[in-house]
Design a protein around this motif. Structure first.
Motif, short mmCIF file in Angstrom:
data_model
loop_
_atom_site.label_atom_id
_atom_site.label_comp_id
_atom_site.label_asym_id
_atom_site.label_seq_id
_atom_site.Cartn_x
_atom_site.Cartn_y
_atom_site.Cartn_z
N ASN A 249 0.82 -1.21 0.00
CA ASN A 249 0.00 0.00 0.00
C ASN A 249 0.86 1.27 0.00
OD1 ASN A 249 0.96 -0.10 2.56
ND2 ASN A 249 -1.02 -0.07 3.57
N CYS A 250 2.12 1.11 -0.38
CA CYS A 250 3.04 2.25 -0.47
C CYS A 250 4.03 1.97 -1.59
CB CYS A 250 3.76 2.47 0.85
SG CYS A 250 4.76 1.07 1.38
N THR A 251 4.82 2.97 -1.94
CA THR A 251 5.82 2.77 -3.00
C THR A 251 6.96 1.88 -2.50
OG1 THR A 251 7.16 4.69 -2.37
CG2 THR A 251 5.34 5.07 -3.94
N GLU A 252 7.72 1.37 -3.45
CA GLU A 252 8.87 0.54 -3.09
C GLU A 252 9.85 1.32 -2.24
OE1 GLU A 252 8.44 -2.02 -7.22
OE2 GLU A 252 10.12 -0.63 -7.02
N ALA A 253 10.10 2.57 -2.60
CA ALA A 253 11.04 3.40 -1.82
C ALA A 253 10.55 3.59 -0.39
CB ALA A 253 11.23 4.75 -2.51
N GLU A 254 9.27 3.84 -0.22
CA GLU A 254 8.72 4.03 1.13
C GLU A 254 8.81 2.74 1.94
OE1 GLU A 254 5.44 7.47 0.01
OE2 GLU A 254 4.95 5.37 -0.31
#
Length: 175
Positions: free
Chosen positions: A71-76
């Motif tokens: 539910n978030c970006t890969e970076a996050e």
């Protein structure tokens, strides 16, 4: 017809070729390229915690696989893993728009330039079989940077066994 032993030997040769086995040295920053493989985030955090650079950049938006499972970006996601491992939040930058290796590099370079951060020597972290590709992409897209590439320290069979397909094979064989 290629027998299983021959296939394994050929796969091992390819695996060995794709891994560059660079020796780490002090650098300006660590760039962790996004993916579905959270072991990459852990390796990036390890390299930071070993003191190889004062800054770590996590790069990656929503990938083909991760947009369906996170539910978030890969970076996050990777940054959270690093913080949980002890990396201070103030030492982390997040680039969360990229969707491929080239964009990881270009958008990270742009982010650092906007913040007036000089990164001449970079440690790039990616999956083991992506080391050579990562190195080549950095050489093409960030020509003035000296890049060292690393990945999770795993042998081929260990890496394959830890993938979803490898876990499924082990479950089937134990039934």
């Amino acid at each position: 017809m290629v027998k299983n032993m021959e296939k394994e030997k050929l796969i091992q040769i390819l695996w060995d070729y794709l891994r560059m086995n660079h020796r780490l040295s002090k650098s300006d920053c660590i760039v962790v390229l996004g993916s579905h493989d959270t072991r990459v985030a852990k390796r990036g955090a390890e390299v930071f915690l070993e003191g190889f650079a004062p800054l770590i950049v996590f790069s990656g938006g929503y990938g083909k696989l991760t947009k369906h499972i996170w539910n978030c970006t890969e970076a996050e996601k990777f940054a959270r893993i690093a913080v949980d491992m002890g990396v201070p939040e103030e030492c982390i930058l997040i680039e969360s728009k990229s969707s491929n290796t080239g964009e990881n590099i270009l958008f990270t370079k742009e982010l650092l330039n906007k913040r007036q951060i000089k990164a001449r020597k970079i440690i790039a972290v990616n999956k083991p079989y992506m080391e050579r590709r990562t190195y080549a992409a950095f050489k093409k897209l960030w020509e003035d940077a000296d890049v060292i590439v690393t990945s999770p320290k795993m042998e081929l069979m260990e890496y394959l066994a830890a993938t979803p397909a490898g876990r499924l094979r082990r479950m089937k064989s134990s039934v």
